[in-house]
Design a protein around this motif. Structure first.
Motif, PDB file in Angstrom:
ATOM      1  N   LYS A  98     -28.315  24.245 -19.391  1.00 16.56           N
ATOM      2  CA  LYS A  98     -27.342  25.100 -18.717  1.00 16.56           C
ATOM      3  C   LYS A  98     -25.965  25.084 -19.393  1.00 16.56           C
ATOM      4  O   LYS A  98     -24.943  25.222 -18.738  1.00 16.56           O
ATOM      5  CB  LYS A  98     -27.221  24.686 -17.256  1.00 16.56           C
ATOM      6  CG  LYS A  98     -28.568  24.589 -16.540  1.00 16.56           C
ATOM      7  CD  LYS A  98     -28.427  24.246 -15.092  1.00 16.56           C
ATOM      8  CE  LYS A  98     -29.750  23.891 -14.446  1.00 16.56           C
ATOM      9  NZ  LYS A  98     -30.763  24.925 -14.525  1.00 16.56           N
TER      10      LYS A  98
ATOM     11  N   ASP B  56     -31.007  28.706 -10.535  1.00 13.81           N
ATOM     12  CA  ASP B  56     -30.805  28.775 -11.987  1.00 13.81           C
ATOM     13  C   ASP B  56     -32.035  28.213 -12.688  1.00 13.81           C
ATOM     14  O   ASP B  56     -32.265  27.009 -12.660  1.00 13.81           O
ATOM     15  CB  ASP B  56     -29.555  28.003 -12.399  1.00 13.81           C
ATOM     16  CG  ASP B  56     -29.153  28.249 -13.842  1.00 13.81           C
ATOM     17  OD1 ASP B  56     -29.883  28.971 -14.552  1.00 13.81           O
ATOM     18  OD2 ASP B  56     -28.112  27.720 -14.266  1.00 13.81           O
TER      19      ASP B  56
ATOM     20  N   PRO C  13     -25.882  31.557 -14.786  1.00 15.70           N
ATOM     21  CA  PRO C  13     -27.090  31.121 -14.083  1.00 15.70           C
ATOM     22  C   PRO C  13     -28.121  32.247 -14.039  1.00 15.70           C
ATOM     23  O   PRO C  13     -27.773  33.426 -13.934  1.00 15.70           O
ATOM     24  CB  PRO C  13     -26.582  30.770 -12.678  1.00 15.70           C
ATOM     25  CG  PRO C  13     -25.137  30.438 -12.880  1.00 15.70           C
ATOM     26  CD  PRO C  13     -24.661  31.342 -13.978  1.00 15.70           C
TER      27      PRO C  13
END
Length: 302
Positions: free
Chosen positions: A151, A146, A156
């Motif tokens: 995040k 990723d 991902p």
């Protein structure tokens, strides 16, 4: 650590700071003779002082810059000339470069240091590794699974590795469109991808090759990887991260744990076996990457 490493030879790169220093110290204290390649002799002296007088004589330092092809070749030759067998090779050296940089050999620096150094040492030390039925441990990064720095949203975004029209590794991670985080992740993906192929080749002689993500460890690399928007909170972020000793634990386990004898061609996210992007398992990609990596060293290996 419960392994008896007395009279065993271990090569550990990046041993003068961070996780590498912990790995080297633990292997020395378990009885191993540890060889490291250091660009700065003063930092190697600091490592000896850290080990203390009882253990310092089991640390051997070879001077070299692992981003330079000639130094990788020279260091490997020195080690092979001195040691007929190598029992552990921990390819821990690595760095993140926030700007596009090219090595003296014309290769982007992430590729040079984070992939080619590990590949080169493994390939150039082939004989001693086979004779020692060694464990090769490559320290990677789960950024390969990723490449998003933040995040919180979305899926991902794995690192990419398309070698279809690549004739030279100097073509990878070009200045045009350079994204440091993705360049770093691609180099780590390359090390894992090559490692899967090397694991198959070396298995007949009892050599194992595994890779790992050590977790999010408070090191200089992580400082560089913190997105600009979060840098004001970098001190607080570091407090949530693993220590170098925590991060080193998986590498030491892969290098020494009797329960992992014979385990090869795997990738571990800390202590859990995990997956890597499909391209890393593609045989054509693996073989093309090995061919390009061999070609990088070909002139020096004749």
């Amino acid at each position: 650590m419960n392994a008896d490493l007395m009279n065993k030879v271990a090569v550990v790169t990046g041993a003068t700071s961070g996780m590498g220093r912990v790995i080297a110290a633990d292997l020395v204290r378990a009885g191993a003779h540890v060889v490291t390649i250091a660009r700065d002799p003063a930092r190697a002296d600091a490592l000896r002082a850290h080990l203390g007088p009882q253990a310092a004589n089991r640390l051997e330092v070879v001077t070299g810059d692992l981003s330079r092809r000639s130094d990788v070749v020279a260091s490997a030759k020195t080690i092979a000339d001195r040691h007929d067998e190598i029992h552990v090779l921990v390819n821990n050296a690595g760095a993140h470069f926030p700007e596009h940089r090219v090595s003296v050999d014309g290769v982007e620096m992430h590729i040079a240091l984070d992939h080619l150094a590990a590949y080169g040492l493994t390939a150039l030390l082939d004989g001693p590794l086979r004779r020692g039925r060694a464990r090769v441990v490559n320290v990677a990064s789960d950024t390969l699974n990723d490449t998003r720095q933040i995040k919180l949203l979305g899926r991902p975004r794995p690192a990419t590795l398309d070698l279809t029209d690549v004739d030279d590794l100097a073509e990878l991670n070009p200045a045009n469109g350079f994204v440091p985080f993705e360049a770093y992740a691609r180099a780590k993906l390359m090390t894992v991808t090559a490692g899967y192929a090397l694991a198959r080749d070396l298995a007949a002689d009892g050599v194992t090759v595994n890779a790992l993500h050590p977790g999010i460890v408070a090191t200089g690399i992580v400082d560089d990887l913190v997105p600009p928007v979060l840098r004001p909170a970098r001190t607080l972020i570091r407090r949530t991260m693993l220590t170098p000793a925590d991060g080193a634990r998986t590498a030491i386990r892969l290098a020494t744990d009797p329960a992992l004898a014979g385990v090869t061609g795997r990738y571990f996210n800390r202590d859990t076996e995990s997956s890597t992007p499909p391209v890393s398992h593609d045989r054509d990609t693996q073989e093309k990457l090995l061919a390009l990596s061999r070609a990088h060293f070909a002139e020096r290996m004749r």
